[in-house]
Design a protein around this motif. Structure first.
Motif, PDB file in Angstrom:
ATOM      1  N   TYR A  32       0.833  -1.201   0.000  1.00  0.00           N
ATOM      2  CA  TYR A  32       0.000   0.000   0.000  1.00  0.00           C
ATOM      3  C   TYR A  32       0.868   1.251   0.000  1.00  0.00           C
ATOM      4  O   TYR A  32       1.976   1.273   0.538  1.00  0.00           O
TER       5      TYR A  32
ATOM      6  N   HIS B  84      -6.270   8.750  -1.215  1.00  0.00           N
ATOM      7  CA  HIS B  84      -4.818   8.534  -1.176  1.00  0.00           C
ATOM      8  C   HIS B  84      -4.506   7.042  -1.245  1.00  0.00           C
ATOM      9  O   HIS B  84      -3.605   6.615  -1.995  1.00  0.00           O
ATOM     10  N   PHE B  85      -5.243   6.245  -0.505  1.00  0.00           N
ATOM     11  CA  PHE B  85      -4.906   4.834  -0.393  1.00  0.00           C
ATOM     12  C   PHE B  85      -5.383   4.016  -1.583  1.00  0.00           C
ATOM     13  O   PHE B  85      -5.021   2.847  -1.722  1.00  0.00           O
ATOM     14  N   SER B  86      -6.177   4.654  -2.465  1.00  0.00           N
ATOM     15  CA  SER B  86      -6.531   3.980  -3.720  1.00  0.00           C
ATOM     16  C   SER B  86      -5.477   4.217  -4.796  1.00  0.00           C
ATOM     17  O   SER B  86      -5.535   3.623  -5.872  1.00  0.00           O
TER      18      SER B  86
ATOM     19  N   SER C  80      -9.770   7.779   1.606  1.00  0.00           N
ATOM     20  CA  SER C  80      -9.552   6.613   0.735  1.00  0.00           C
ATOM     21  C   SER C  80      -8.919   7.000  -0.594  1.00  0.00           C
ATOM     22  O   SER C  80      -8.336   6.135  -1.282  1.00  0.00           O
TER      23      SER C  80
ATOM     24  N   GLY D 147       1.992   4.727   1.304  1.00  0.00           N
ATOM     25  CA  GLY D 147       1.969   5.540   2.505  1.00  0.00           C
ATOM     26  C   GLY D 147       2.278   6.991   2.181  1.00  0.00           C
ATOM     27  O   GLY D 147       1.948   7.485   1.098  1.00  0.00           O
ATOM     28  N   ASN D 148       2.918   7.675   3.090  1.00  0.00           N
ATOM     29  CA  ASN D 148       3.298   9.066   2.853  1.00  0.00           C
ATOM     30  C   ASN D 148       4.366   9.140   1.764  1.00  0.00           C
ATOM     31  O   ASN D 148       5.287   8.319   1.721  1.00  0.00           O
TER      32      ASN D 148
END
Length: 391
Positions: free
Chosen positions: A60, A271-273, A269, A62-63
């Motif tokens: 995934y 960002h995490f997509s 979500s 992250g920053n």
């Protein structure tokens, strides 16, 4: 790169590619619709992706402060706009960005202004956000144009009337797909002033910006004025400039503390997509991809001129103007009398695929959009197939 031109793989190799462009048609069809390039990607990006896959770095995202910083350095170098790296948010693509921004700043039933003929998914995004579309079309002012002049112009009286009518958002395509139109500083300043007066938000889709030709200067909307920064949101990506669409990473950029605060309402979500491969590939593009980008522009410059020469020689009745940006040609086939949708005739009779003009505006059914981000031999073959289908 040692050579200023990109070397495109042969057609036999391109047909083995797995993207939608090359899997969407029968094997005997030459496909020139989907907005992706047939160019090998930049070496720094390829190396990065190779290393990440070799290291099994497919988790995934992250920053990634590196991406906002690389984007800011690129915009400063390329367009003299020092964008704020701390006001860069990520999502998978500009379409998702547009829909989610509309949901944050509007409510269902609000009206969004567009200027057609324009990228067909603008209407799709607006409908997905449950809003209404108002269209103030471009005007075809000059049938014959030089390299310096795009024949399509904005209808300012109607745009001003639309703003005064109570629209909530103006969604602009800057630079413009499919017209190859590059907004001037004066154009954008005028839009920003109207937006400030009437309380309108401007969403500027700048995904094609890196591919602007030398006779025009791309101006980022957020660089124009304080009014632009107060009223504007930029959505963009490395996907068009460096051919990375399938890696799924786009940027949402603001330049104003008030607008930045409004964007905090976007779903986490988003960002995490975003793909980890896409985010780091975009960073590499902005950080190390400018030499490749310049080579791609040189190749596309040759191709837009080649296309014009081929049309002048073999299909002189076809309307064509040199686009000032990108790799999408907007061709008027009305004189060929190929029916209500010329793209269907060309697919059936010529075995060559283009995007249909009616997708971009109901009043341009006799146009097609041609993708010339390929080899000169493929462009030549495409024109030969058009000629054979109408002969």
């Amino acid at each position: 790169m040692d050579d200023l031109r990109i070397k495109v793989p042969p057609l036999s190799e391109l047909r083995s590619h797995r993207s939608a462009k090359w899997r969407g048609f029968e094997p005997d069809v030459l496909p020139l619709p989907v907005a992706e390039m047939d160019f090998p990607i930049a070496q720094p990006i390829a190396q990065l992706l190779h290393d990440m896959i070799s290291n099994s770095e497919t988790g995934y995202l992250g920053n990634i402060p590196e991406l906002g910083e690389a984007f800011s350095r690129f915009t400063t170098s390329r367009w003299q706009w020092k964008s704020d790296p701390l006001q860069v948010r990520l999502t998978a693509d500009v379409g998702i960005a547009a829909v989610e921004i509309l949901r944050v700043i509007c409510k269902p039933g609000d009206t969004v202004l567009i200027n057609s003929p324009v990228y067909q998914n603008f209407k799709t995004w607006i409908a997905e956000a449950k809003m209404n579309t108002m269209d103030v079309p471009f005007i075809l002012e000059n049938v014959i144009s030089s390299v310096e002049v795009n024949p399509w112009v904005l209808d300012w009286p109607s745009i001003e009337k639309a703003y005064a009518s109570g629209i909530k958002v103006h969604l602009i395509c800057s630079p413009h797909n499919p017209l190859g139109f590059v907004y001037s500083h004066q154009d954008l300043e005028r839009i920003a002033n109207l937006a400030k007066i009437h309380g309108v938000i401007v969403i500027s889709d700048e995904i094609h910006a890196p591919l602007t030709y030398k006779e025009k200067e791309f101006v980022p909307f957020l660089s124009v004025s304080a009014q632009a920064r107060e009223t504007g949101v930029c959505i963009t990506a490395a996907s068009k400039g460096w051919n990375l669409a399938g890696l799924k990473c786009a940027l949402i950029v603001t330049e104003d503390t008030g607008m930045d605060k409004r964007m905090t309402e976007l779903p986490p979500s988003l960002h995490f997509s975003t793909s980890i491969l896409g985010a780091f590939a975009a960073t590499a593009a902005f950080e190390s991809g400018e030499e490749w980008l310049n080579s791609a522009i040189s190749t596309l410059d040759d191709n837009r001129i080649l296309l014009g020469n081929l049309l002048a020689t073999h299909l002189p009745s076809v309307g064509y103007h040199l686009p000032h940006n990108g790799y999408l040609a907007w061709l008027n086939l009305e004189a060929l009398q190929l029916g209500t949708d010329p793209s269907l005739h060309l697919l059936e009779k010529g075995k060559v695929a283009f995007n249909a003009g009616h997708l971009y505006s109901p009043v341009t059914p006799h146009y097609i959009r041609l993708n010339f981000a390929t080899s000169g031999s493929i462009i030549t073959e495409a024109i030969d197939r058009i000629v054979s289908s109408v002969g």
